[in-house]
Design a protein around this motif. Sequence first.
Motif: not given
Lengths: 112, 113
Positions: A32, A36, A46, A93, B99, B101-103
Amino acid sequence: QQQVKQSPQSLIVQKGGIPIINCAYENTAFDYFPWYQQFPGKGPALLIAIRPDVSEKKEGRFTISFNKSAKQFSLHIMDSQPGDSATYFCAARPSGNTPLVFGKGTRLSVIA
Amino acid sequence: NAGVMQNPRHLVRRRGQEARLRCSPMKGHSHVYWYRQLPEEGLKFMVYLQKENIIDESGMPKERFSAEFPKEGPSILRIQQVVRGDSAAYFCASSPEYRGPPHFGAGTRLSVL
């Protein structure tokens, strides 16, 4: 060490130009690849993300190109605007229980 | 839906004092990550937590740094006996599942005098 190498460190383009930011990775287990955008004094936000089974993804003026065999991916910003001036980070990731690994960032300046 | 909330936004400490940084994840998010950013540098992973558990602390310095994410309340990053080299921006991120996406939050900027 799982790393993501990002270039260039900084970039200046004229308004309307197409800045391109490149990232390369070593670990083929990465699955993945998000980008950002960070403005001064703010947290990273993001922008767009891609998975390795896709070679290109577009969202508005932002496009990710992905080359799985070369282990490289890049961000293109079409018709860049002064408001796009920010620092851009690529990330990857690894599979398994490991959080995102970030590139060192590219400081983009779009001049009118 | 409020985003990731970090406080304080700015924190000034003298050498030897303790710094406590707080992070409230987005609603429904149970995974929290802490990153450190030095000027002109990227984001360095420090620690990954779920409720009441530390999942990965491989990026955390072995001494003076600790993190927790209790069952109730925010996640806390604690730095004991701060030194000038601890001056940095500390960012918290959350995701709804491992899994996702981090914010990111807006960060806490720590200055050690």
